[in-house]
Design an enzyme around this catalytic site. Structure first.
Site, short mmCIF file in Angstrom:
data_model
loop_
_atom_site.label_atom_id
_atom_site.label_comp_id
_atom_site.label_asym_id
_atom_site.label_seq_id
_atom_site.Cartn_x
_atom_site.Cartn_y
_atom_site.Cartn_z
N LYS A 106 43.24 45.83 42.54
CA LYS A 106 42.55 46.78 41.98
C LYS A 106 42.30 47.96 42.84
O LYS A 106 41.95 47.72 44.06
CB LYS A 106 41.25 46.03 41.42
CG LYS A 106 40.34 46.71 40.67
CD LYS A 106 39.21 45.68 40.17
CE LYS A 106 38.09 46.40 39.55
NZ LYS A 106 36.87 45.50 39.32
N SER A 187 35.79 45.33 34.46
CA SER A 187 36.25 46.52 35.09
C SER A 187 37.93 46.46 35.73
O SER A 187 38.32 47.48 35.95
CB SER A 187 35.33 46.95 36.31
OG SER A 187 35.38 46.28 37.45
N SER A 211 33.71 41.18 35.03
CA SER A 211 34.82 42.22 35.46
C SER A 211 36.53 41.57 35.88
O SER A 211 37.15 42.26 35.88
CB SER A 211 34.58 43.22 36.60
OG SER A 211 33.58 43.86 35.99
#
Length: 535
Positions: A106, A187, A211
């Site tokens: 990420k 997220s 997330s």
């Protein structure tokens, strides 16, 4: 893409049929970590060839074709790194389970290479980080190939309460590979979509509250949110030091367990990990097909009731668990759920201001030095950074005082006590449970950049299924459990601190009997047509 290139007409046919696509393109792109290792050990596959296949799939599926916008950039050194690992393989007897396996991380996780770390923000584009995050160091030491950086909800969804999950100023809107008009949830949206689409075998996500769990469930994969302090957070763009953690995202419990084995452990750069080495282990040892047998699992119905499809799949999952020897306690009340939301937000606002300023001090190459600088940047670049939603959470955090404020210390103590000892621990002790169980959020919602996420809530005073474990700092794992309208739905297991072995055993036992995963068809919408990869 397959090692021997298919014509785009054939690829379009495969995409139109999920079963064909899963059977053929799964040759490598949907294969497990263990299968890929076997192929590399036999010499029928190399790490370099595998990395090349994934880079091709990213080009044809993510950047063109269905255009998922899941991957922000690829590592220009990935192929050379993979080639060196191939050369060393025959001389390396003791190898980690990820040796030679490409991994996406990420874009809020520092990589000390030629790639940027931006948390999706245009304010962070000046230069790469100077050093790897500690978990990236562990991945590299274990022989993993850092393939690229995934898109995310900008700033891990802490900028605005009206945001569209999976959108960032740098990468645009990530799309769900099962239905492109649907949201991948946030997220860790890009990590979830990339793994689901076969752009990589495994990825790393991060979670403050939901997330990892939500994008894993929304994209039909497995996600593990570890105990806080099991995986180092050093070098990760933060929200909250009392809740943040990184964790694996994969298509199977076995692959997620392999990743967790590599990234778990103590780190002098993160004081929260002081006890990690006492608990970190080879988590693949707990992959027991009979992992449900004799386990006492409590159903938290308070976290259901939001969506009928999710509740239906939960009930079907419970029936399956009972059939394979689980002892189901239904319902189990989780105390204080309605009291968690307000104290959580107070804690997050205080900690974000402190933690982001501390992180930015480790990035002297950036022009932005403080949260105040980020707010000013977004105001100057509002056309690019705030075309749909604002930054009211940034502004609320900026207005907070120091971590010595009584409002913060009181809220933090209450948040931890109510979610952990008086919440999860109390419920598990009262019923002698091995784990707690809840439905996921249900089939994911249509992406709406104007109004933001349309998260369905059963009881509006109760947070999502990730909240209790996230606030307590306890582990949780989501597993695919079924489909509704061709959209995946998962279930979430969570438990006490350091209970990853038990949760992995239960989740694996469920997964082996449910067999709920299937490859996405890249439909333009629910009930629509498949979008093939572009030439």
């Amino acid at each position: 893409m397959l090692r021997r290139p298919l014509s785009y007409a054939v690829l379009a046919l495969l995409l139109a049929s999920p079963s064909l696509w899963a059977a053929d393109a799964a040759d490598n792109s949907y294969a497990s970590v263990a299968t890929l290792q076997q192929r590399m050990d036999k010499g029928t596959l190399s790490s370099r060839a595998l990395a090349q296949e994934f880079l091709e799939r990213i080009r044809h599926i993510d950047q063109a074709g269905p255009s998922l916008a899941a991957v922000l950039e690829t590592n220009p050194d990935a192929l050379s790194i993979a080639g060196k690992l191939d050369d060393q393989r025959k001389h390396t007897r003791k190898r980690s389970p990820l040796y030679g396996i490409p991994v996406l991380v990420k874009d809020n996780i520092d990589t000390g290479d030629r790639m940027l770390t931006t948390a999706g923000s245009l304010a962070m584009m000046d230069a790469p980080a100077s050093r790897d995050a500690s978990l990236v160091e562990r991945l590299r030491k274990g022989g993993a190939v850092i393939l690229g950086k995934t898109n995310l909800s900008e700033w891990a969804n802490i900028r605005s309460s009206h945001a569209s999950s999976g959108w960032s100023g740098r990468g645009g809107q990530t799309r769900n590979p099962y239905a492109l008009d649907r949201n991948p949830c946030g997220s860790s949206a890009g990590s979830g979509a990339a793994v689901a689409a076969g752009l990589v075998t495994v990825a790393i996500g991060t979670e403050t509250d939901g997330s990892i769990i939500c994008p894993a469930a929304a994209n039909g994969i497995v996600g593990i949110k570890p105990t806080l302090g099991l995986v180092s957070r050093s070098g990760i763009v933060p929200i909250s030091h009392s809740q943040d953690t990184a964790g694996p995202m994969a298509r199977s419990v076995a692959d997620a367990a392999a990743v967790l084995t590599v990234i778990a452990g103590s780190d002098p750069r993160d004081a929260a990990t002081v006890d990690a080495d006492r608990h970190a282990t080879d988590y693949t040892r707990f992959l027991n097909a009979n992992g449900l047998h004799g386990k006492r699992i409590g159903v938290v119905r308070q976290l259901g009731g939001a969506e009928p499809n999710a509740d239906r799949i939960l009930d079907e999952s419970i029936a399956l668990m009972k059939a394979h020897g689980a002892i189901i306690v239904d319902p189990v009340e989780l105390p204080h759920l309605k009291e968690l939301g307000d104290v959580e937000m107070t804690v997050l606002m205080y900690e974000f201001k402190h933690d982001i300023n501390t992180y930015l001090a480790t990035r002297p190459e950036l022009k932005v030095k403080t949260l105040a600088d980020l707010i000013a940047f977004n105001q100057r670049e509002s056309a690019r950074e705030m075309p749909w939603f604002g930054q009211e959470l940034f502004e609320q955090a900026q207005a907070k005082g120091a971590l010595s404020d009584e409002a913060y210390t009181t809220a933090l103590a209450k948040a931890k006590q109510l979610s952990g000892p008086d919440g999860i621990d109390a419920a598990m002790k009262a019923h002698h449970l091995d784990a707690l169980l809840a439905p996921s959020w249900g089939p994911t919602f249509v992406t709406d950049p104007v109004l933001g996420d349309h998260v369905v809530s059963g009881d509006p005073t109760v947070g999502g299924p990730s909240q209790p474990a996230a606030m307590a700092g306890y582990p949780s794992i989501t597993v695919p459990a079924g489909f509704a309208h061709d959209l995946p739905v998962g279930i979430v297991f969570f438990g006490s601190r350091w209970s990853e072995p038990t949760l992995i055993s239960i989740a694996y036992g469920f997964e082996q009997h449910a067999r709920a995963w299937r490859a996405p068809a890249f439909l333009d919408k629910v009930g629509g047509k498949a979008i093939p990869p572009a030439p």
